[in-house]
Design an enzyme around this catalytic site. Structure first.
Site, PDB file in Angstrom:
ATOM      1  N   ARG A 178      -5.157 -41.326 -26.292  1.00 46.57           N
ATOM      2  CA  ARG A 178      -4.526 -41.232 -24.967  1.00 46.57           C
ATOM      3  C   ARG A 178      -3.929 -42.580 -24.614  1.00 46.57           C
ATOM      4  O   ARG A 178      -4.597 -43.604 -24.763  1.00 46.57           O
ATOM      5  CB  ARG A 178      -5.558 -40.904 -23.877  1.00 46.57           C
ATOM      6  CG  ARG A 178      -6.236 -39.579 -23.981  1.00 46.57           C
ATOM      7  CD  ARG A 178      -7.512 -39.596 -23.165  1.00 46.57           C
ATOM      8  NE  ARG A 178      -8.429 -40.637 -23.636  1.00 46.57           N
ATOM      9  CZ  ARG A 178      -9.518 -41.064 -22.963  1.00 46.57           C
ATOM     10  NH1 ARG A 178      -9.808 -40.561 -21.790  1.00 46.57           N
ATOM     11  NH2 ARG A 178     -10.296 -42.013 -23.462  1.00 46.57           N
ATOM     12  N   CYS A 185       3.447 -36.096 -24.003  1.00 41.89           N
ATOM     13  CA  CYS A 185       2.899 -35.099 -24.934  1.00 41.89           C
ATOM     14  C   CYS A 185       2.790 -33.682 -24.355  1.00 41.89           C
ATOM     15  O   CYS A 185       3.394 -32.753 -24.896  1.00 41.89           O
ATOM     16  CB  CYS A 185       1.539 -35.550 -25.430  1.00 41.89           C
ATOM     17  SG  CYS A 185       1.656 -37.008 -26.484  1.00 41.89           S
TER      18      CYS A 185
HETATM   19  N1  LIG Z   1       2.263 -41.272 -26.927  1.00 41.32           N
HETATM   20  C1  LIG Z   1       1.111 -40.617 -27.054  1.00 41.32           C
HETATM   21  O1  LIG Z   1       0.205 -40.713 -26.240  1.00 41.32           O
HETATM   22  C2  LIG Z   1       0.890 -39.748 -28.269  1.00 41.32           C
HETATM   23  C3  LIG Z   1      -0.402 -39.290 -28.572  1.00 41.32           C
HETATM   24  C4  LIG Z   1      -0.607 -38.491 -29.692  1.00 41.32           C
HETATM   25  C5  LIG Z   1       0.482 -38.136 -30.476  1.00 41.32           C
HETATM   26  N2  LIG Z   1       1.737 -38.562 -30.157  1.00 41.32           N
HETATM   27  C6  LIG Z   1       2.852 -38.201 -31.029  1.00 41.32           C
HETATM   28  O2  LIG Z   1       3.172 -39.317 -31.846  1.00 41.32           O
HETATM   29  C7  LIG Z   1       4.593 -39.349 -32.106  1.00 41.32           C
HETATM   30  C8  LIG Z   1       5.169 -40.675 -31.670  1.00 41.32           C
HETATM   31  O3  LIG Z   1       5.020 -40.788 -30.268  1.00 41.32           O
HETATM   32  P1  LIG Z   1       5.232 -42.154 -29.500  1.00 41.32           P
HETATM   33  O4  LIG Z   1       4.806 -41.930 -28.096  1.00 41.32           O
HETATM   34  O5  LIG Z   1       4.629 -43.247 -30.293  1.00 41.32           O
HETATM   35  O6  LIG Z   1       6.843 -42.275 -29.594  1.00 41.32           O
HETATM   36  P2  LIG Z   1       7.767 -43.550 -29.302  1.00 41.32           P
HETATM   37  O7  LIG Z   1       9.070 -43.024 -28.889  1.00 41.32           O
HETATM   38  O8  LIG Z   1       7.024 -44.522 -28.429  1.00 41.32           O
HETATM   39  O9  LIG Z   1       7.911 -44.255 -30.741  1.00 41.32           O
HETATM   40  C9  LIG Z   1       8.619 -43.727 -31.807  1.00 41.32           C
HETATM   41  C10 LIG Z   1       9.274 -44.888 -32.553  1.00 41.32           C
HETATM   42  O10 LIG Z   1       9.810 -44.444 -33.800  1.00 41.32           O
HETATM   43  C11 LIG Z   1      10.953 -45.214 -34.088  1.00 41.32           C
HETATM   44  N3  LIG Z   1      11.732 -44.536 -35.142  1.00 41.32           N
HETATM   45  C12 LIG Z   1      12.409 -43.365 -35.079  1.00 41.32           C
HETATM   46  N4  LIG Z   1      12.931 -43.074 -36.287  1.00 41.32           N
HETATM   47  C13 LIG Z   1      12.573 -44.049 -37.136  1.00 41.32           C
HETATM   48  C14 LIG Z   1      12.812 -44.314 -38.534  1.00 41.32           C
HETATM   49  N5  LIG Z   1      13.488 -43.475 -39.292  1.00 41.32           N
HETATM   50  N6  LIG Z   1      12.300 -45.447 -39.042  1.00 41.32           N
HETATM   51  C15 LIG Z   1      11.575 -46.294 -38.295  1.00 41.32           C
HETATM   52  N7  LIG Z   1      11.333 -46.105 -36.978  1.00 41.32           N
HETATM   53  C16 LIG Z   1      11.814 -44.999 -36.417  1.00 41.32           C
HETATM   54  C17 LIG Z   1      11.638 -45.335 -32.753  1.00 41.32           C
HETATM   55  O11 LIG Z   1      12.546 -46.418 -32.705  1.00 41.32           O
HETATM   56  C18 LIG Z   1      10.430 -45.529 -31.806  1.00 41.32           C
HETATM   57  O12 LIG Z   1      10.165 -46.902 -31.606  1.00 41.32           O
HETATM   58  C19 LIG Z   1       5.170 -38.147 -31.385  1.00 41.32           C
HETATM   59  O13 LIG Z   1       5.237 -37.062 -32.273  1.00 41.32           O
HETATM   60  C20 LIG Z   1       4.133 -37.853 -30.310  1.00 41.32           C
HETATM   61  O14 LIG Z   1       4.126 -36.509 -29.917  1.00 41.32           O
HETATM   62  C21 LIG Z   1       1.955 -39.364 -29.077  1.00 41.32           C
END
Ligand SMILES: NC(=O)c1ccc[n+]([C@@H]2O[C@H](COP(=O)([O-])OP(=O)(O)OC[C@H]3O[C@@H](n4cnc5c(N)ncnc54)[C@H](O)[C@@H]3O)[C@@H](O)[C@H]2O)c1
Length: 438
Positions: A154, A263
């Site tokens: 979280r 999420c």
């Molecule tokens: N944020 C949460 O609390 C949370 C919790 C559990 C799961 N998730 C899941 O985790 C995943 C990521 O979420 P997040 O909140 O970290 O997203 P985010 O948008 O904060 O981060 C994603 C990052 O990936 C980078 N990116 C995209 N394509 C890329 C590539 N080809 N090479 C390198 N970097 C690349 C982007 O620039 C960005 O910085 C999602 O699927 C989300 O559903 C998120």
């Protein structure tokens, strides 16, 4: 283990730093040059408690590095995690897998020697197989296995959640990959964290089922709160009364303005879409989505009704803009519905949020920002609490009353005690609390 983390956002950066803390050699990769430049300077692009120290410690220890390209990190990695975003696809509500598949194609080019490729991003069932297909097609001779390892952390408590999770779910179908995953998570094994090994599809469904269940629990208590308001019951006591039943549990029974965040909204939508596609509709989840969307829209009306039917010309002091406390994340935050609706009804909004104002300035035009919660109260005709930041609970109501033009509070998170506030002369309304009789 040598680990490449592709995507260094909330999940990638926290996971990468925590894996480094476990003792692994980690390179966090991101396409966003500015993020990597910041990280290399020792700055953290997001707000997450404790992350600055964890990153600094592990960089200093030589276990954590950052890169804008994945080729070098992937080429020497035992395990490559995909932690890129999976936002809602425009138009139909399904998860946009563009970033995941682009990352898979790039990873394929860089693979060298046996490598485990793991999806940590939240991805609809079937994505793991597609990632494997993309890599196999691009590099028919490559030695690799695909694993699904959804993340349950979280925001706001991400490090604690990662270091001491309730469980780790791993969808893995070869013993070689299973050994690599067991080695990566060995420190958690030592503290007896349950490891749930499944096939890939099961792990993918487990993540969505978990989030949909939690979103349902929130929506359930929100509707019970509506009932309580109408019949003179107190939702807090109801939540305690049912939550002490071990089959129900006390968590996620806090009523509020509707769930938001990065999420639950997108994951419930994606689950509903996937389920419809395979003719197994998730009607409960579909109803949760509809009820929650309506609730977020209704909250501005609640404020307007509270102000005798109009906020035109009034100054509304807003406390909290992020979707929850201890994060700067504004994605799908209830404030994004509430604030514009109040503005459209003629209110002037002065808001304070401890971490969210930079992002809010981009998303909410026409907003005035205050430097402190008390500044937001100064001259306000009504205060609206949207996010329950811990520091708001410590506000002195007497001082708020002195500063406000009219002592009126709509507390969408029930952070104040209604009797105390009314005793001090506030007109006060919470969520699901009994209204004064008479
Ligand atoms: N944020 C949460 O609390 C949370 C919790 C559990 C799961 N998730 C899941 O985790 C995943 C990521 O979420 P997040 O909140 O970290 O997203 P985010 O948008 O904060 O981060 C994603 C990052 O990936 C980078 N990116 C995209 N394509 C890329 C590539 N080809 N090479 C390198 N970097 C690349 C982007 O620039 C960005 O910085 C999602 O699927 C989300 O559903 C998120």
């Amino acid at each position: 283990m040598r680990i490449a983390m592709v995507g260094s956002g909330y999940v990638g950066l926290v996971s990468g730093a925590c894996f480094a803390q476990f003792g692994h050699d980690v390179v966090c990769v991101d396409k966003a040059d500015d993020k990597i430049a910041q990280l290399r300077k020792g700055e953290i692009p997001i707000y997450e408690p404790g992350l600055d120290k964890l990153v600094a410690d592990n960089v200093r220890a030589g276990r954590l590095a950052f890169d804008t390209g994945l080729a070098k990190a992937v080429g020497s990695a035992d395990a490559v995690f995909i932690a890129v975003g999976t936002p809602t696809r425009r138009g139909d509500g399904y998860a946009d897998l563009t970033y995941v598949y682009a990352a898979a194609a790039e990873i394929a080019e860089a693979l060298s020697g046996y490598t485990v490729v793991i999806t940590k991003s939240t991805v609809p069932v079937g994505t793991g197989r597609e990632v494997a297909r993309i890599i196999r097609e691009a590099r028919p001779g490559a030695e690799f296995d695909v694993v699904s390892n959804p993340e349950f952390l979280r925001e706001g408590a991400a490090i604690e959640d990662f270091m001491k999770p309730d469980r780790v779910v791993i969808g893995v179908e070869s013993s070689r990959a299973r050994d690599v995953m067991a080695a990566i998570y060995r420190p958690l094994n030592l503290i007896q964290t349950p490891m749930v090994f499944t096939n890939i599809e099961t792990a993918e469904v487990t993540k969505y089922a978990g989030n949909a269940f939690l979103a349902t629990k929130i929506t359930f208590i929100n509707e019970i709160a509506d009932l309580c308001e109408k019949v003179g019951a107190d939702v807090h006591d109801v939540a305690r009364g049912i939550g002490l039943d071990g089959r129900i549990g006390r968590k996620f029974l806090h009523p509020g303005p509707g769930f938001g965040g990065s999420c639950f909204p997108k994951d419930t939508l994606a689950l509903a879409y996937t389920a419809r596609e395979v003719d197994a509709p998730q009607t409960i989840v579909e109803q949760v989505i509809a009820v929650n969307n309506a609730r977020k829209k209704h909250m501005a009306h609640k404020v307007i009704e509270f102000c005798d039917g109009s906020v035109a010309g009034l100054t509304v002091g807003v406390l909290g803009l992020t979707f929850k406390p201890n994060t700067d994340d504004m994605r799908d935050a209830p404030s994004l519905d509430i604030v514009p609706a109040l503005q459209a009804a003629g209110a002037r909004i002065v808001a304070f949020d401890p971490e969210g104002m930079k992002e809010a300035a981009r998303l909410l035009p026409g907003l005035a920002f205050a430097k402190t919660a008390y500044d937001a109260a100064t001259g306000a005709d009504v205060m609206v609490v949207i996010t329950e930041w811990p520091e708001f609970r410590g506000l002195d109501p007497r001082r708020l009353k002195q500063l406000m033009r009219q002592p009126r509070i709509v507390d969408l998170r029930n952070i104040f005690n209604p009797e105390e506030m009314r005793g001090l002369g506030f007109t006060y309304e919470g969520v699901g609390r009994p209204q004064p009789r008479g």
